[in-house]
Design a protein around this motif. Structure first.
Motif, short mmCIF file in Angstrom:
data_model
loop_
_atom_site.label_atom_id
_atom_site.label_comp_id
_atom_site.label_asym_id
_atom_site.label_seq_id
_atom_site.Cartn_x
_atom_site.Cartn_y
_atom_site.Cartn_z
N ASP A 88 0.82 -1.47 -0.02
CA ASP A 88 0.12 0.07 -0.15
C ASP A 88 0.93 1.23 0.06
N ASP A 89 0.14 2.48 -0.29
CA ASP A 89 1.17 3.60 -0.44
C ASP A 89 1.74 3.99 0.95
N ARG A 90 1.03 3.73 1.99
CA ARG A 90 1.83 4.15 3.16
C ARG A 90 3.28 3.50 3.46
N VAL A 91 3.31 2.31 2.69
CA VAL A 91 4.70 1.67 2.64
C VAL A 91 5.55 1.99 1.51
N THR A 92 5.05 2.05 0.47
CA THR A 92 5.89 2.29 -0.62
C THR A 92 6.10 3.69 -0.93
N GLY A 93 5.27 4.82 -0.32
CA GLY A 93 5.85 6.15 -0.94
C GLY A 93 5.49 6.15 -2.21
N ARG A 94 6.25 6.95 -3.08
CA ARG A 94 6.07 6.96 -4.53
C ARG A 94 6.76 5.54 -5.19
N LEU A 95 5.51 5.05 -5.88
CA LEU A 95 5.68 3.83 -6.45
C LEU A 95 6.86 3.79 -7.72
N ASP A 96 6.74 4.79 -8.32
CA ASP A 96 7.89 5.12 -9.30
C ASP A 96 9.31 4.89 -8.85
N GLN A 97 9.52 5.32 -7.39
CA GLN A 97 10.82 5.20 -6.93
C GLN A 97 10.89 4.05 -5.89
N TYR A 98 10.04 3.05 -5.84
CA TYR A 98 10.03 2.16 -4.73
C TYR A 98 10.82 0.78 -5.38
N ALA A 99 12.04 0.75 -4.66
CA ALA A 99 12.69 -0.63 -4.88
C ALA A 99 12.87 -1.12 -6.23
N LYS A 100 13.31 0.02 -7.20
CA LYS A 100 13.49 -0.41 -8.58
C LYS A 100 14.66 -1.21 -8.77
N GLN A 101 15.84 -1.10 -7.98
CA GLN A 101 16.88 -2.01 -8.02
C GLN A 101 16.79 -3.19 -7.55
N ALA A 102 15.50 -3.67 -7.05
CA ALA A 102 15.36 -4.99 -6.34
C ALA A 102 14.74 -5.97 -7.41
N LYS A 103 15.09 -7.46 -7.10
CA LYS A 103 14.33 -8.45 -7.68
C LYS A 103 13.35 -8.76 -6.53
N VAL A 104 11.96 -8.90 -6.94
CA VAL A 104 10.62 -8.87 -6.03
C VAL A 104 10.21 -10.38 -5.81
N VAL A 105 10.29 -10.68 -4.94
CA VAL A 105 9.46 -12.32 -4.58
C VAL A 105 8.41 -12.06 -3.86
N HIS A 106 7.27 -12.25 -4.35
CA HIS A 106 6.11 -11.87 -3.73
C HIS A 106 5.29 -13.37 -3.25
#
Length: 353
Positions: A74-92
């Motif tokens: 959610d937005d309270r955790v991510t802040g700006r989505l376009d700048q959120y963890a862009k460097q990371a491989k995401v395992v969800h």
């Protein structure tokens, strides 16, 4: 570098703990995930989100792999989505297909019950440690301790702080309580400083922003757990949303404990108006009743505390008194909750003051 984020996985606590301990990955939680991993676990690095801890927020944007368990981004955790963890491989990992790729694109989606999927992943991994990476968390934790936590828990001013109340409560109960929060500064302070050694001990409406939630939720929690300390922590604004439930508490003898942290403001809105609107306060001042007097009118014990030297003994009195009890604590009017990620900013822009 790796980071691990956990939230609503309250049927898979042991599987989560085993996963973290085998991999040595630093673990954080959202407000709704608090208690899934004990807050005193050596690999626990704090809470994520707008008023979460400094290190896990900052380092989310530095990690190589981001493992999200039951998390909705959610937005309270991510802040700006376009700048959120862009460097990371995401395992969800999630049981709900609708959550996968909803906000953050998953490089490795894992659909299913985390109680089953976490052990499957664990079998693929080796024992590991990440000392250099973990030391980066410690360095940022030290910054937060100096700039925020020490001032909140051990203030030099005469005014009581909300953090002091949580600190005293932890010392007395050693974290053996269920906390039901309303919405506002007290909610974030409780999530930041309460000790959660077991799951299902933090009852909050999360991002719903439901003022008035604290008291009725505490009543329900106490009915379901009569043997435990159930504590409603509310602000002076939110408590008045459902203050009439004191009648229900009295009629049905529900032994819930109530702490009203009274700063004579709608504190979270006031904080925003101070920081981002040059203190142009609008409709945030509150005139409150004498809360203990209202409780006593319903036959419920209560008292008011304004002095630091009275706080610990008053909390003990509240917990030791049979039945319901209301404790009003007068706290600093313009104390703020930090760290803070300003609206519309990246989580890397989290502020310590």
């Amino acid at each position: 570098m790796v980071s691990f984020l956990a939230t609503e996985i309250f049927c898979a606590e042991n599987e989560l703990k085993n996963f973290i301990e085998k991999t040595g990955i630093p673990a954080a939680a959202t407000a709704l995930g608090l208690g899934a991993l004990s807050t005193d676990h050596p690999l626990y690095v704090g809470m994520l989100g707008m008023h979460g801890h400094y290190a896990p927020n900052k380092l989310t944007n530095d990690c190589d792999v981001l493992i999200a368990v039951g998390m909705r981004f959610d937005d309270r955790v991510t802040g700006r989505l376009d700048q959120y963890a862009k460097q990371a491989k995401v395992v969800h990992l999630d049981i709900d297909l609708a959550e996968i790729d909803k906000n953050v694109k998953a490089d490795v989606p894992v659909l299913g019950d985390c109680k089953e999927t976490l052990p499957l992943l664990l079998n693929l991994l080796n024992d590991n440690q990440h000392e250099e990476w973990f030391n980066q968390f410690k360095q940022l934790q030290n910054e937060e301790n100096q700039e925020v936590i020490e001032k909140e828990l051990n203030p030099t001013s005469e005014e009581l702080t909300m953090g002091e109340v949580l600190k005293c409560l932890n010392e007395i109960t050693r974290g053996d309580y269920i906390i039901c929060t309303d919405v506002g500064q007290h909610q974030m302070i409780s999530c930041r400083y309460a000790q959660f050694k077991d799951s299902k001990r933090n009852v909050t409406s999360g991002g719903l922003g439901t003022m008035g939630f604290g008291l009725p939720s505490a009543m329900g929690a106490k009915m379901a757990n009569p043997e435990k300390h159930v504590i409603c922590i509310a602000g002076d604004g939110g408590f008045q949303m459902n203050i009439q439930e004191l009648g229900t508490i009295s009629q049905f003898n529900i032994g819930v404990k109530m702490i009203v942290l009274n700063n004579s403001f709608l504190g979270m809105v006031r904080q925003w108006q101070e920081l981002f609107h040059d203190r142009r306060y609008s409709f945030v001042d509150i005139t409150s009743p004498d809360f203990p007097a209202v409780a006593k009118a319903y036959g419920i014990n209560g008292k008011q505390v304004q002095q630091r030297e009275e706080l610990k003994s008053s909390l003990k009195e509240m917990l030791e008194t049979e039945g319901a009890y209301l404790l009003e604590v007068k706290v600093g009017k313009e104390n703020n909750v930090f760290p803070m990620v300003p609206q519309g900013c990246s989580i890397s822009e989290i502020r310590l003051k």
